[in-house]
Design an enzyme around this catalytic site. Structure first.
Site, PDB file in Angstrom:
ATOM      1  N   TYR A 191       0.845  -1.209   0.000  1.00  0.00           N
ATOM      2  CA  TYR A 191       0.000   0.000   0.000  1.00  0.00           C
ATOM      3  C   TYR A 191       0.873   1.250   0.000  1.00  0.00           C
ATOM      4  O   TYR A 191       0.735   2.125  -0.859  1.00  0.00           O
ATOM      5  CB  TYR A 191      -0.930  -0.016   1.222  1.00  0.00           C
ATOM      6  CG  TYR A 191      -2.027   1.022   1.142  1.00  0.00           C
ATOM      7  CD1 TYR A 191      -3.113   0.842   0.293  1.00  0.00           C
ATOM      8  CD2 TYR A 191      -1.959   2.189   1.883  1.00  0.00           C
ATOM      9  CE1 TYR A 191      -4.119   1.799   0.205  1.00  0.00           C
ATOM     10  CE2 TYR A 191      -2.963   3.150   1.802  1.00  0.00           C
ATOM     11  CZ  TYR A 191      -4.039   2.950   0.957  1.00  0.00           C
ATOM     12  OH  TYR A 191      -5.029   3.906   0.873  1.00  0.00           O
ATOM     13  N   ASP A 192       1.794   1.320   0.980  1.00  0.00           N
ATOM     14  CA  ASP A 192       2.630   2.522   1.128  1.00  0.00           C
ATOM     15  C   ASP A 192       3.421   2.828  -0.145  1.00  0.00           C
ATOM     16  O   ASP A 192       3.460   3.956  -0.614  1.00  0.00           O
ATOM     17  CB  ASP A 192       3.678   2.348   2.240  1.00  0.00           C
ATOM     18  CG  ASP A 192       3.075   1.939   3.568  1.00  0.00           C
ATOM     19  OD1 ASP A 192       1.844   1.915   3.671  1.00  0.00           O
ATOM     20  OD2 ASP A 192       3.845   1.646   4.490  1.00  0.00           O
ATOM     21  N   LYS A 248       1.434   3.957  -3.178  1.00  0.00           N
ATOM     22  CA  LYS A 248       1.078   5.371  -3.052  1.00  0.00           C
ATOM     23  C   LYS A 248       2.300   6.260  -3.310  1.00  0.00           C
ATOM     24  O   LYS A 248       2.210   7.309  -3.949  1.00  0.00           O
ATOM     25  CB  LYS A 248       0.500   5.649  -1.656  1.00  0.00           C
ATOM     26  CG  LYS A 248      -0.842   4.963  -1.401  1.00  0.00           C
ATOM     27  CD  LYS A 248      -1.968   5.635  -2.167  1.00  0.00           C
ATOM     28  CE  LYS A 248      -3.320   5.025  -1.859  1.00  0.00           C
ATOM     29  NZ  LYS A 248      -4.432   5.647  -2.572  1.00  0.00           N
ATOM     30  N   ARG A 257     -12.386  -0.650   8.895  1.00  0.00           N
ATOM     31  CA  ARG A 257     -11.395   0.225   9.532  1.00  0.00           C
ATOM     32  C   ARG A 257     -11.834   0.440  10.974  1.00  0.00           C
ATOM     33  O   ARG A 257     -12.960   0.121  11.348  1.00  0.00           O
ATOM     34  CB  ARG A 257     -11.306   1.570   8.784  1.00  0.00           C
ATOM     35  CG  ARG A 257     -11.071   1.435   7.281  1.00  0.00           C
ATOM     36  CD  ARG A 257      -9.684   0.897   6.951  1.00  0.00           C
ATOM     37  NE  ARG A 257      -8.636   1.806   7.360  1.00  0.00           N
ATOM     38  CZ  ARG A 257      -8.224   2.870   6.676  1.00  0.00           C
ATOM     39  NH1 ARG A 257      -8.791   3.164   5.526  1.00  0.00           N
ATOM     40  NH2 ARG A 257      -7.256   3.640   7.139  1.00  0.00           N
ATOM     41  N   GLY A 297      -2.975  -4.577  20.463  1.00  0.00           N
ATOM     42  CA  GLY A 297      -1.894  -4.132  21.358  1.00  0.00           C
ATOM     43  C   GLY A 297      -2.456  -3.350  22.531  1.00  0.00           C
ATOM     44  O   GLY A 297      -3.604  -3.542  22.951  1.00  0.00           O
ATOM     45  N   GLY A 308      -3.258  -0.200  22.684  1.00  0.00           N
ATOM     46  CA  GLY A 308      -4.220   0.857  22.348  1.00  0.00           C
ATOM     47  C   GLY A 308      -3.646   2.254  22.535  1.00  0.00           C
ATOM     48  O   GLY A 308      -4.380   3.239  22.444  1.00  0.00           O
ATOM     49  N   GLN A 335      -1.473   3.526  20.545  1.00  0.00           N
ATOM     50  CA  GLN A 335      -1.208   4.111  19.222  1.00  0.00           C
ATOM     51  C   GLN A 335      -2.292   5.140  18.919  1.00  0.00           C
ATOM     52  O   GLN A 335      -3.419   5.012  19.384  1.00  0.00           O
ATOM     53  CB  GLN A 335      -1.149   3.020  18.130  1.00  0.00           C
ATOM     54  CG  GLN A 335      -2.447   2.322  17.777  1.00  0.00           C
ATOM     55  CD  GLN A 335      -2.719   1.090  18.632  1.00  0.00           C
ATOM     56  OE1 GLN A 335      -2.345   1.030  19.794  1.00  0.00           O
ATOM     57  NE2 GLN A 335      -3.394   0.088  18.068  1.00  0.00           N
ATOM     58  N   ARG A 385      -4.375   7.940  16.130  1.00  0.00           N
ATOM     59  CA  ARG A 385      -4.776   8.369  14.796  1.00  0.00           C
ATOM     60  C   ARG A 385      -5.476   9.713  14.959  1.00  0.00           C
ATOM     61  O   ARG A 385      -5.908  10.072  16.044  1.00  0.00           O
ATOM     62  CB  ARG A 385      -5.750   7.377  14.149  1.00  0.00           C
ATOM     63  CG  ARG A 385      -5.157   5.993  13.827  1.00  0.00           C
ATOM     64  CD  ARG A 385      -4.107   6.051  12.733  1.00  0.00           C
ATOM     65  NE  ARG A 385      -3.605   4.721  12.349  1.00  0.00           N
ATOM     66  CZ  ARG A 385      -2.590   4.096  12.949  1.00  0.00           C
ATOM     67  NH1 ARG A 385      -1.960   4.657  13.981  1.00  0.00           N
ATOM     68  NH2 ARG A 385      -2.189   2.924  12.524  1.00  0.00           N
ATOM     69  N   ASP A 408       2.365  -1.472  12.617  1.00  0.00           N
ATOM     70  CA  ASP A 408       1.303  -0.488  12.845  1.00  0.00           C
ATOM     71  C   ASP A 408       1.935   0.866  13.209  1.00  0.00           C
ATOM     72  O   ASP A 408       2.673   0.942  14.192  1.00  0.00           O
ATOM     73  CB  ASP A 408       0.438  -0.983  14.018  1.00  0.00           C
ATOM     74  CG  ASP A 408      -0.887  -0.255  14.148  1.00  0.00           C
ATOM     75  OD1 ASP A 408      -1.221   0.535  13.246  1.00  0.00           O
ATOM     76  OD2 ASP A 408      -1.580  -0.490  15.153  1.00  0.00           O
TER      77      ASP A 408
END
Ligand code: UDP
Length: 309
Positions: free
Chosen positions: A140-141, A144, A183, A202, A204, A206, A208, A270
């Site tokens: 994906y990365d 892009k 998602r 994990g 949590g 992290q 966004r 992640d």
């Protein structure tokens, strides 16, 4: 009547953009293979071509070409790495060629994923990224990143009017909550509404930064229609970071759910933190997010309850 082609136009973001374009009086064609969107999401005025973007055969002229086709859900794209790379390499090249033949304006929807596990938070467009070229997210990365490079190459070599946007975790009605496509926002909402465990990967901690879809449409419309933006790259997101654990608690509270929060295995690679520096978008587009997380979640919860359960 001006014409717009939207690849991936039947998906979550694309369908919202198609609606806006129709409302603005454009003739919209959607190119979509329906690989990750399971039903028709666009208004009846839209012409749908069911085809993969890398196999595109149409030769029509469009004033605007917007390339959105991608598989953005990590759990889905790691199982479909070749398809994921094709739509954002060969697919991008095919659309750029179409744009070059018709002197179309080309808007490429990249991703905050190009920053990888960013060490500069909030992340500005000038940050080069901290990305694995071979890890499980690389399909994906790197697709892009390659597409950004190719878009800039067409801009520099052929003078094509191009604009690149990097959206950060957009959510809202029509984002799929189910299975591998889910998602974090719609999945947690669906789990909460069903009274199922909320699965945190994990610890949590992290983060966004979430952007409501109406704000994304507003920014994107400006990027598509404003003059003097060619060659620009813009973050389209929010600087407001929230941990995934906080998000889970918020959704449990807002849905009045009996669900328990459980911790499951952490996702490989992640990104630890993600937040958008939107100074450039604010200045150039005269735009900023208007819908806060509380309101956006409320709208999304209502949509999941009504349409996706
Ligand atoms: N996440 C989670 N539980 C889930 C789904 C996602 O804890 O059931 C976390 C995931 O590990 C990541 C964040 O939520 O840290 C956002 O995941 P998402 O799949 O929405 O996309 P990403 O932002 O990683 O591309």
């Amino acid at each position: 009547m001006e014409k717009m082609l939207i690849s991936g136009g039947n998906g979550f973001l694309g369908s919202h953009l198609a609606e806006r374009a129709i409302m603005e009086g454009l003739k919209v064609t959607v190119l979509d293979d329906f690989s990750t969107s399971n039903r028709v999401n666009v208004p009846t005025e839209v012409t749908i071509i069911k085809e993969r973007v890398e196999d595109i055969s149409i030769q029509d002229h469009f004033e605007y070409i917007v390339h959105l086709a991608a598989r953005p859900s990590p759990e889905d794209y790691i199982l479909n790495p070749v398809e994921t790379l094709m739509s954002n390499s060969i697919g991008t090249m095919k659309l750029l060629e179409l744009a070059k033949r018709g002197s179309s304006r080309f808007v490429y929807t990249s991703s905050s994923e190009v920053y990888g596990n960013a060490t500069m938070i909030p992340t500005p467009e000038t940050y080069y990224g901290y990305v694995s070229s071979w890890g499980i997210r690389s399909c994906y990365d790197e697709g892009k990143r390659y597409s950004e490079a190719l878009t800039m190459a067409y801009h520099r070599k052929f003078g094509l009017d191009t604009r690149i946007q990097r959206p950060f975790n957009v959510y809202g009605p029509r984002i799929r909550p189910d299975g591998l496509y889910g998602r974090v926002v719609p999945r947690f909402i669906q789990q909460a509404l069903n009274g199922e465990n909320i699965t945190i990967h994990g610890d949590g901690k992290q983060t966004r930064s979430f952007l409501y879809v109406d704000d994304w449409v507003d920014a994107t419309w400006r990027m598509i229609t404003m003059d003097d933006l060619d060659g620009n790259i813009l973050n389209i997101g929010s600087p407001d970071e929230i941990t995934i654990l906080e998000l889970a608690n918020l959704i449990v509270k807002k849905t009045n759910s009996p669900s328990k929060i459980v911790h499951v295995e952490k996702r490989e690679d992640d990104p630890v933190r993600r937040s958008a520096d939107i100074t450039k978008a604010k200045n150039l587009l005269r735009w900023k997010p208007e819908t806060n997380l509380d309101r956006g979640l409320q709208e999304t919860i209502e949509w999941v309850r009504r349409d996706a359960m």
